[in-house]
Structure formats: C-alpha cells, structure tokens
Design a protein around this motif. Structure first.
Motif: not given
Length: 134
Positions: A24, A27-28, A30-32, A34-35, A90, A94, A97
C-alpha cells in the motif's frame, strides 16, 4: 498444540499485514508521484494556453492574426509533447512500482513456501520417529 497453531497463524497474519502495508505504501507513493507529474504538466499547459489566449485577445487586424497562427500551432505542439512526456514518465514510474510490488510478493511467497516445507519435513520426521517406536 493449539497454542503452536495459534502462534503460527498469528505470525503468518503479521507477515501478511506487514507485506500489505508495504505494498500500500508503494502504491500510494506511486499515485502521489503520478498525480504530481500530471498536475505540473496541466499547470504548464494551462499557463501556455492562457498566455496565448491573452495574445489572441490583443489582435486587432489580419496581420496580427497571421503572426498569431504559428504561435498557436507551436503552443499546441509543445502541450502535446508535454503530455506525451509525462505519460512516459508515469508509465516508467508505474512499471518500477509494480516491479517492486512483484519482488515483495515473490519474497513473501518464497518465505511462506520455505516455512511450509520446513514444517512438512518436521511432520514427516516426527511421523517417521513415531512409526519406528511401534
């Protein structure tokens, strides 16, 4: 005997929870990332577009419109290039990750397999001893 099974179950549950927490976290992160990348690209594209629109609002004659058209094409091209570049970044982030998550899962599976094999060998050895005593 129940205590032993409870301890094994508790240890396996802790190990699973730790792995899930690390997954988790990855993944978070990576999301941060990417955003942040997408937001920065959106900001740059919006800034360039609004700057162009400001120049377009100042055009008063046909000659000004003729000089504005190549600038508009250039800005559109740069915006598309930025979007493509960010998309590649991105995708790369990803993939990295996902590789880290897969490595973590592989490690967990290997660890669980090794423990299960050790326990099976211990059970076989105990059964062999018990059968020899009879």
């Amino acid at each position: 005997m129940n205590y032993q099974y409870n301890e094994q179950f508790a240890a396996a549950t802790r190990q699973f929870a730790d792995a899930a927490a690390r997954i988790n976290h990855l993944a978070l992160e990576n999301a941060q990332k990417v955003f942040g990348l997408q937001l920065a690209a959106l900001e740059e594209n919006a800034e360039a577009t609004f700057s162009f629109l400001g120049q377009a609002a100042d055009v008063r004659d046909l000659d000004g419109l003729k000089t504005l058209f190549p600038k508009g094409v250039q800005i559109a091209r740069e915006n598309v290039e930025r979007v493509i570049s960010v998309g590649q970044e991105v995708l790369g982030a990803t993939v990295k990750t996902n590789e880290a998550i897969a490595e973590l899962a592989r490690t967990q599976i290997e660890s669980a397999t090794a423990k299960a094999q050790d326990q099976a060998q211990g059970a076989v050895a105990a059964a062999t001893k018990a059968s020899k005593r009879r």
